[in-house]
Motif scaffolding. Sequence first.
Motif, PDB file in Angstrom:
ATOM      1  N   ASP A 183      19.816  -1.343   6.712  1.00  0.00           N
ATOM      2  CA  ASP A 183      19.312  -0.011   7.034  1.00  0.00           C
ATOM      3  C   ASP A 183      19.559   0.843   5.797  1.00  0.00           C
ATOM      4  OD1 ASP A 183      18.729   2.531   7.910  1.00  0.00           O
ATOM      5  OD2 ASP A 183      20.055   2.481   9.654  1.00  0.00           O
ATOM      6  N   THR A 184      18.527   1.016   4.969  1.00  0.00           N
ATOM      7  CA  THR A 184      18.684   1.740   3.715  1.00  0.00           C
ATOM      8  C   THR A 184      17.577   2.779   3.566  1.00  0.00           C
ATOM      9  OG1 THR A 184      17.424   0.005   2.562  1.00  0.00           O
ATOM     10  CG2 THR A 184      19.817  -0.159   2.497  1.00  0.00           C
ATOM     11  N   PRO A 185      17.863   3.867   2.831  1.00  0.00           N
ATOM     12  CA  PRO A 185      16.825   4.875   2.601  1.00  0.00           C
ATOM     13  C   PRO A 185      15.654   4.299   1.812  1.00  0.00           C
ATOM     14  CG  PRO A 185      19.006   5.693   1.987  1.00  0.00           C
ATOM     15  CD  PRO A 185      19.144   4.223   2.205  1.00  0.00           C
ATOM     16  N   ALA A 186      14.459   4.743   2.147  1.00  0.00           N
ATOM     17  CA  ALA A 186      13.256   4.305   1.447  1.00  0.00           C
ATOM     18  C   ALA A 186      12.570   5.438   0.706  1.00  0.00           C
ATOM     19  CB  ALA A 186      12.272   3.660   2.418  1.00  0.00           C
ATOM     20  N   LEU A 187      12.624   6.654   1.275  1.00  0.00           N
ATOM     21  CA  LEU A 187      11.840   7.753   0.715  1.00  0.00           C
ATOM     22  C   LEU A 187      12.244   9.046   1.422  1.00  0.00           C
ATOM     23  CD1 LEU A 187       9.318   7.980  -1.296  1.00  0.00           C
ATOM     24  CD2 LEU A 187       7.914   8.084   0.759  1.00  0.00           C
ATOM     25  N   ALA A 188      11.970  10.163   0.771  1.00  0.00           N
ATOM     26  CA  ALA A 188      12.137  11.498   1.369  1.00  0.00           C
ATOM     27  C   ALA A 188      13.555  11.733   1.869  1.00  0.00           C
ATOM     28  CB  ALA A 188      11.117  11.718   2.485  1.00  0.00           C
ATOM     29  N   GLY A 189      14.518  11.417   1.005  1.00  0.00           N
ATOM     30  CA  GLY A 189      15.910  11.680   1.338  1.00  0.00           C
ATOM     31  C   GLY A 189      16.433  10.903   2.527  1.00  0.00           C
ATOM     32  N   GLY A 190      15.839   9.746   2.780  1.00  0.00           N
ATOM     33  CA  GLY A 190      16.284   8.908   3.883  1.00  0.00           C
ATOM     34  C   GLY A 190      15.544   9.123   5.185  1.00  0.00           C
ATOM     35  N   TRP A 191      14.576  10.058   5.204  1.00  0.00           N
ATOM     36  CA  TRP A 191      13.752  10.183   6.411  1.00  0.00           C
ATOM     37  C   TRP A 191      12.986   8.880   6.641  1.00  0.00           C
ATOM     38  CZ3 TRP A 191       8.992  13.919   7.076  1.00  0.00           C
ATOM     39  CH2 TRP A 191       8.594  13.914   8.404  1.00  0.00           C
ATOM     40  N   PHE A 192      12.398   8.327   5.581  1.00  0.00           N
ATOM     41  CA  PHE A 192      11.804   6.989   5.637  1.00  0.00           C
ATOM     42  C   PHE A 192      12.907   5.981   5.366  1.00  0.00           C
ATOM     43  CE2 PHE A 192       8.193   9.659   5.040  1.00  0.00           C
ATOM     44  CZ  PHE A 192       7.097   8.986   5.555  1.00  0.00           C
ATOM     45  N   ARG A 193      12.945   4.934   6.171  1.00  0.00           N
ATOM     46  CA  ARG A 193      14.010   3.944   6.060  1.00  0.00           C
ATOM     47  C   ARG A 193      13.444   2.535   5.980  1.00  0.00           C
ATOM     48  NH1 ARG A 193      17.077   5.917  11.358  1.00  0.00           N
ATOM     49  NH2 ARG A 193      18.394   4.064  11.100  1.00  0.00           N
ATOM     50  N   HIS A 194      14.145   1.679   5.233  1.00  0.00           N
ATOM     51  CA  HIS A 194      13.936   0.232   5.272  1.00  0.00           C
ATOM     52  C   HIS A 194      14.900  -0.335   6.308  1.00  0.00           C
ATOM     53  CE1 HIS A 194      11.381  -0.158   1.742  1.00  0.00           C
ATOM     54  NE2 HIS A 194      12.252   0.455   1.004  1.00  0.00           N
ATOM     55  N   LEU A 195      14.364  -1.028   7.281  1.00  0.00           N
ATOM     56  CA  LEU A 195      15.188  -1.695   8.299  1.00  0.00           C
ATOM     57  C   LEU A 195      14.823  -3.162   8.358  1.00  0.00           C
ATOM     58  CD1 LEU A 195      14.555   1.235  10.623  1.00  0.00           C
ATOM     59  CD2 LEU A 195      16.892   0.474  10.257  1.00  0.00           C
ATOM     60  N   VAL A 196      15.808  -4.015   8.380  1.00  0.00           N
ATOM     61  CA  VAL A 196      15.607  -5.458   8.484  1.00  0.00           C
ATOM     62  C   VAL A 196      16.421  -5.941   9.663  1.00  0.00           C
ATOM     63  CG1 VAL A 196      15.794  -7.701   7.352  1.00  0.00           C
ATOM     64  CG2 VAL A 196      15.288  -5.656   5.991  1.00  0.00           C
ATOM     65  N   LEU A 197      15.767  -6.670  10.571  1.00  0.00           N
ATOM     66  CA  LEU A 197      16.443  -7.206  11.743  1.00  0.00           C
ATOM     67  C   LEU A 197      16.117  -8.675  11.882  1.00  0.00           C
ATOM     68  CD1 LEU A 197      14.916  -4.244  12.833  1.00  0.00           C
ATOM     69  CD2 LEU A 197      16.897  -4.529  14.324  1.00  0.00           C
ATOM     70  N   ASP A 198      17.072  -9.431  12.387  1.00  0.00           N
ATOM     71  CA  ASP A 198      16.845 -10.831  12.712  1.00  0.00           C
ATOM     72  C   ASP A 198      16.895 -11.005  14.223  1.00  0.00           C
ATOM     73  OD1 ASP A 198      16.644 -11.562  10.072  1.00  0.00           O
ATOM     74  OD2 ASP A 198      18.713 -12.264   9.900  1.00  0.00           O
ATOM     75  N   LYS A 199      15.993 -11.807  14.742  1.00  0.00           N
ATOM     76  CA  LYS A 199      16.010 -12.150  16.168  1.00  0.00           C
ATOM     77  C   LYS A 199      16.862 -13.400  16.340  1.00  0.00           C
ATOM     78  CE  LYS A 199      13.005 -12.979  20.159  1.00  0.00           C
ATOM     79  NZ  LYS A 199      11.605 -13.066  20.652  1.00  0.00           N
ATOM     80  N   ILE A 200      17.924 -13.271  17.096  1.00  0.00           N
ATOM     81  CA  ILE A 200      18.893 -14.375  17.178  1.00  0.00           C
ATOM     82  C   ILE A 200      18.847 -15.041  18.547  1.00  0.00           C
ATOM     83  CG2 ILE A 200      20.410 -13.404  15.434  1.00  0.00           C
ATOM     84  CD1 ILE A 200      22.093 -12.190  17.637  1.00  0.00           C
TER      85      ILE A 200
END
Length: 200
Positions: A183-200
């Motif tokens: 869960d990391t910021p992507a753009l616009a001061g963190g309003w846009f986020r990169h999220l990566v999830l795994d289905k376990i």
Amino acid sequence: MSLKHTYTLWAPIYDLFVDRALRGPRRRSLARLGEVAGQEILLPGIGTGLDLPYLPAGGRYHGVDLTPAMLARARSRADQLGIEIGLHEGDAMALPFENDRFDAVVLHLILAVVPEPARAFAEAVRVARPGARLLILDKFLRPGQRAPLRRMINPVISRLATRTDVIFEELLAGHDELRLVEDTPALAGGWFRHLVLDKI
């Protein structure tokens, strides 16, 4: 005005507003797919196909969009790039695929667009097989974040283009089959986020 009608009107000019600002975040998000040879990968809400130039080679790609006008532009872009992709008219909130079908699901700028983000997220989880990865790039409020302007404009802007009041953690609640990897910021001061999830 329905979402389908709205994005039919947006289709001819969508790229002018969205492409340049989000090229970098799109590229960085899709790099997280890694090696995709032989994998089945779904892009709900593919729109005009702005993700296509950044897709790793070797995957078997499928895109879904509600709007034929958007899909026509995605098809033209895929043909220009020489990318093979199955394009399907359909609703991200009711995906036309069986359970546990895909090795990865890419949710770029769709969860904050659909009327019911929780339904679209649940559908993405449903069609992802165990062990699959979900990549998300979108704008989200944080839990407890006041953001009065974003909340105030949401009733208007959500009818024109996108929602500004979606909280990702509320979408994730109850999905015990998912593990949050990033869960990391992507753009616009963190309003846009990169999220990566795994289905376990």
